[in-house]
Design an enzyme around this catalytic site. Structure first.
Site, PDB file in Angstrom:
ATOM      1  N   ASP A   1       0.933  -1.086   0.042  1.00 20.38           N
ATOM      2  CA  ASP A   1      -0.011  -0.054   0.110  1.00 20.38           C
ATOM      3  C   ASP A   1       0.795   1.216   0.107  1.00 20.38           C
ATOM      4  OD1 ASP A   1      -3.101   0.628   0.940  1.00 20.38           O
ATOM      5  OD2 ASP A   1      -1.724   2.217   1.048  1.00 20.38           O
ATOM      6  N   ILE A   2       0.504   2.266  -0.790  1.00 21.15           N
ATOM      7  CA  ILE A   2       1.344   3.509  -0.877  1.00 21.15           C
ATOM      8  C   ILE A   2       1.187   4.271   0.296  1.00 21.15           C
ATOM      9  CG2 ILE A   2      -0.364   5.041  -2.007  1.00 21.15           C
ATOM     10  CD1 ILE A   2       1.699   5.558  -4.104  1.00 21.15           C
TER      11      ILE A   2
ATOM     12  N   HIS B   1      -6.986  -5.893   2.426  1.00 19.91           N
ATOM     13  CA  HIS B   1      -5.855  -5.109   3.156  1.00 19.91           C
ATOM     14  C   HIS B   1      -5.005  -6.293   3.957  1.00 19.91           C
ATOM     15  CE1 HIS B   1      -6.594  -0.841   2.235  1.00 19.91           C
ATOM     16  NE2 HIS B   1      -7.778  -1.394   1.963  1.00 19.91           N
TER      17      HIS B   1
ATOM     18  N   ASN C   1     -12.813  -3.184   2.522  1.00 23.20           N
ATOM     19  CA  ASN C   1     -14.015  -2.153   2.385  1.00 23.20           C
ATOM     20  C   ASN C   1     -14.659  -2.072   1.283  1.00 23.20           C
ATOM     21  OD1 ASN C   1     -12.522  -1.007   4.945  1.00 23.20           O
ATOM     22  ND2 ASN C   1     -11.017   0.126   3.577  1.00 23.20           N
TER      23      ASN C   1
ATOM     24  N   GLN D   1     -15.073   2.437   0.973  1.00 23.98           N
ATOM     25  CA  GLN D   1     -13.997   2.149  -0.244  1.00 23.98           C
ATOM     26  C   GLN D   1     -13.599   3.265  -1.124  1.00 23.98           C
ATOM     27  OE1 GLN D   1     -15.692  -0.789  -2.698  1.00 23.98           O
ATOM     28  NE2 GLN D   1     -13.948  -1.115  -3.689  1.00 23.98           N
TER      29      GLN D   1
ATOM     30  N   HIS E   1     -10.152  -5.246  -3.054  1.00 24.36           N
ATOM     31  CA  HIS E   1      -8.874  -5.610  -2.710  1.00 24.36           C
ATOM     32  C   HIS E   1      -9.017  -5.917  -1.101  1.00 24.36           C
ATOM     33  CE1 HIS E   1      -9.879  -1.247  -2.322  1.00 24.36           C
ATOM     34  NE2 HIS E   1      -9.255  -1.274  -1.230  1.00 24.36           N
TER      35      HIS E   1
HETATM   36  P1  AMP Z   1      -9.798   1.237   0.326  1.00 27.14           P
HETATM   37  O1  AMP Z   1     -10.458   1.330  -1.082  1.00 27.14           O
HETATM   38  O2  AMP Z   1     -10.439   2.407   1.102  1.00 27.14           O
HETATM   39  O3  AMP Z   1      -9.755   0.085   1.075  1.00 27.14           O
HETATM   40  O4  AMP Z   1      -8.203   1.896   0.216  1.00 27.14           O
HETATM   41  C1  AMP Z   1      -7.316   1.938  -0.785  1.00 27.14           C
HETATM   42  C2  AMP Z   1      -6.038   2.025  -0.596  1.00 27.14           C
HETATM   43  O5  AMP Z   1      -5.413   1.816  -1.744  1.00 27.14           O
HETATM   44  C3  AMP Z   1      -5.543   2.872   0.204  1.00 27.14           C
HETATM   45  O6  AMP Z   1      -5.001   2.271   1.456  1.00 27.14           O
HETATM   46  C4  AMP Z   1      -4.450   3.553  -0.516  1.00 27.14           C
HETATM   47  O7  AMP Z   1      -3.464   3.922   0.227  1.00 27.14           O
HETATM   48  C5  AMP Z   1      -4.188   2.601  -1.421  1.00 27.14           C
HETATM   49  N1  AMP Z   1      -3.504   2.988  -2.959  1.00 27.14           N
HETATM   50  C6  AMP Z   1      -4.075   4.216  -3.493  1.00 27.14           C
HETATM   51  N2  AMP Z   1      -3.528   4.065  -4.682  1.00 27.14           N
HETATM   52  C7  AMP Z   1      -2.244   3.121  -4.597  1.00 27.14           C
HETATM   53  C8  AMP Z   1      -1.234   3.052  -5.357  1.00 27.14           C
HETATM   54  N3  AMP Z   1      -0.963   3.894  -6.567  1.00 27.14           N
HETATM   55  N4  AMP Z   1      -0.259   2.022  -5.171  1.00 27.14           N
HETATM   56  C9  AMP Z   1      -0.698   1.348  -3.865  1.00 27.14           C
HETATM   57  N5  AMP Z   1      -1.613   1.655  -3.074  1.00 27.14           N
HETATM   58  C10 AMP Z   1      -2.426   2.570  -3.408  1.00 27.14           C
END
Ligand code: AMP
Ligand code: ZN
Length: 118
Positions: free
Chosen positions: A32-33, A103, A88, A95, A101
């Site tokens: 995760d970034i 985590h 999420n 989300q 995805h």
């Molecule tokens: P969520 O959709 O709320 O479950 O979380 C999306 C996750 O994707 C977040 O934790 C972001 O930090 C992560 N994220 C978004 N863009 C990138 C990326 N380019 N590379 C890696 N992780 C990412």
């Protein structure tokens, strides 16, 4: 593939970079970034699906594979004594990226006890 540009589909296609830790024909795992724990990985099916609302029997195999390999990957990536797996889904689930995805959160010390977010 979704019609709208999907950031995780772009990672699958190699159009934007990611720190990959596992890849096969169906699944990709990358860092995760914005890590929320000392180990914070994202596990995605390569084939686009928005979230678990849209999962059907055609996703059963890849979902099963992800659950099957999660523990081994967590162990290898610095979580030998436990980890958390979070998905999420939708607005109420907060989300942000609409490509399914999971985590994988861990490290060597216990995570926060809250179930909110990840
Ligand atoms: P969520 O959709 O709320 O479950 O979380 C999306 C996750 O994707 C977040 O934790 C972001 O930090 C992560 N994220 C978004 N863009 C990138 C990326 N380019 N590379 C890696 N992780 C990412
Ligand atoms: Zn996608």
């Amino acid at each position: 593939m979704s019609q709208t540009p999907c950031i995780f589909c772009k990672i699958v296609a190699g159009e934007i970079p990611a720190r990959k830790v596992f890849e096969d024909d169906d699944v990709l795992v990358f860092h995760d970034i914005h890590p929320q724990a000392s180990m914070h990985l994202l596990m995605i099916p390569k084939r686009h699906v928005e979230n678990l609302y849209d999962a059907d029997e055609t996703h059963s195999a890849v979902l099963g594979k992800m659950m099957t390999i999660a523990g081994k990957i967590a162990h290898e990536q610095g979580s030998p004594d436990g980890f958390r797996l979070v998905a999420n889904n939708g607005r109420v689930g907060r989300q942000e990226v609409y490509h399914l995805h999971f985590h994988l959160l861990g490290g060597t010390e216990p995570l926060g006890s809250g179930m909110n977010r990840h």
